[in-house]
Design a protein around this motif. Structure first.
Motif, short mmCIF file in Angstrom:
data_model
loop_
_atom_site.label_atom_id
_atom_site.label_comp_id
_atom_site.label_asym_id
_atom_site.label_seq_id
_atom_site.Cartn_x
_atom_site.Cartn_y
_atom_site.Cartn_z
N TYR A 95 39.16 38.96 29.78
CA TYR A 95 40.44 39.66 29.86
C TYR A 95 41.26 39.52 28.57
CZ TYR A 95 39.38 40.06 34.78
OH TYR A 95 38.76 40.35 35.96
N LEU A 96 40.77 38.76 27.61
CA LEU A 96 41.51 38.53 26.37
C LEU A 96 41.21 39.56 25.28
CD1 LEU A 96 41.14 34.66 26.21
CD2 LEU A 96 43.13 35.97 26.95
N LYS A 97 40.19 40.33 25.48
CA LYS A 97 39.78 41.32 24.49
C LYS A 97 39.30 42.53 25.26
CE LYS A 97 37.78 40.52 20.18
NZ LYS A 97 36.78 39.87 19.36
N GLY A 98 39.70 43.70 24.84
CA GLY A 98 39.24 44.87 25.56
C GLY A 98 39.69 46.17 24.96
N GLU A 99 39.44 47.22 25.71
CA GLU A 99 39.74 48.57 25.26
C GLU A 99 40.03 49.43 26.49
OE1 GLU A 99 36.84 51.91 23.53
OE2 GLU A 99 37.10 50.20 22.19
N HIS A 100 41.09 50.20 26.41
CA HIS A 100 41.44 51.15 27.46
C HIS A 100 41.55 52.52 26.82
CE1 HIS A 100 42.27 48.55 30.89
NE2 HIS A 100 42.71 47.69 30.00
N THR A 101 40.99 53.53 27.47
CA THR A 101 41.08 54.89 26.97
C THR A 101 41.93 55.71 27.93
OG1 THR A 101 38.91 54.73 25.93
CG2 THR A 101 39.77 56.94 26.31
N ARG A 102 42.88 56.40 27.39
CA ARG A 102 43.74 57.29 28.16
C ARG A 102 43.49 58.72 27.67
NH1 ARG A 102 44.19 53.81 31.70
NH2 ARG A 102 45.66 52.13 31.43
N ILE A 103 43.25 59.63 28.60
CA ILE A 103 43.06 61.04 28.25
C ILE A 103 44.32 61.77 28.71
CG2 ILE A 103 41.67 63.11 28.60
CD1 ILE A 103 40.16 60.88 27.15
N LEU A 104 44.98 62.42 27.75
CA LEU A 104 46.21 63.15 28.01
C LEU A 104 46.07 64.56 27.45
CD1 LEU A 104 48.77 60.46 26.78
CD2 LEU A 104 48.02 60.85 29.13
N PRO A 105 46.91 65.49 27.89
CA PRO A 105 46.90 66.81 27.24
C PRO A 105 47.21 66.65 25.75
CG PRO A 105 48.16 66.88 29.28
CD PRO A 105 47.84 65.43 29.01
N ALA A 106 46.64 67.49 24.91
CA ALA A 106 46.83 67.39 23.46
C ALA A 106 48.30 67.52 23.08
CB ALA A 106 46.01 68.45 22.74
#
Length: 170
Positions: free
Chosen positions: A70-81
């Motif tokens: 939980y100390l290192k990671g990546e989250h991707t969020r997809i939003l309208p351009a």
């Protein structure tokens, strides 16, 4: 061939300019760290989208009960351009909320933050309910335009909910 090389060069230079670095605030179980936000436009099924990637690395406090994963990671969020410009946030302010893919985005109003006036405050809640992202958008900030980011992870074993807050490096 020349067009392909030129297009690749322009694409890479645009993506390289779409990064913002953040300092992590001290928290209950951590003493700092970093966050990087990358923003890139992409097309999916004839729809222009913005892919926003949040990478983070946290320095935990001595004897903190936080599992290393939980100390290192990546989250991707997809939003309208349109969320790469202020127009997307203004539209969201009129609607109040918007469902995008596996998340719902809420406009939480506007407020000043560290010299940035009238930042749009948004909250992105994943459909699963495991993550919640709050961001303060200002058009003068690179990448996603976020001056401040709060990433809340829910239901982590041993500690429950945990929040990481980060402010743009000046």
């Amino acid at each position: 061939m020349l067009k392909t090389i030129l297009l690749l060069f322009v694409s890479l230079s645009v993506f390289a300019g779409e990064t913002a670095n953040y300092n992590v605030h001290k928290g209950k179980f951590h003493k700092g760290g970093w966050v990087k936000v990358f923003a890139q436009e992409q097309e999916q099924e004839q729809v222009e989208l913005a892919q926003i990637v949040i990478k983070y690395s946290i320095k935990k406090k001595l004897l903190a009960p936080v599992p290393a994963k939980y100390l290192k990671g990546e989250h991707t969020r997809i939003l309208p351009a349109s969320f790469l410009t202020e127009r997307g946030y203004e539209d969201l302010a009129l609607k109040g909320q918007m469902k995008v893919g596996k998340a719902t985005i809420f406009h939480m109003g506007q407020r000043d933050y560290k010299g940035y006036r009238d930042c749009h405050v948004i909250k992105i809640i994943s459909q699963s309910g495991r993550t919640e992202t709050t961001a303060y958008y200002h058009p003068n900030v690179p990448a996603a335009g976020w001056v401040f980011v709060r990433l809340k992870k829910k239901n982590i074993p041993i500690i429950g909910n945990y929040t990481i807050m980060a402010t743009l490096q000046e």
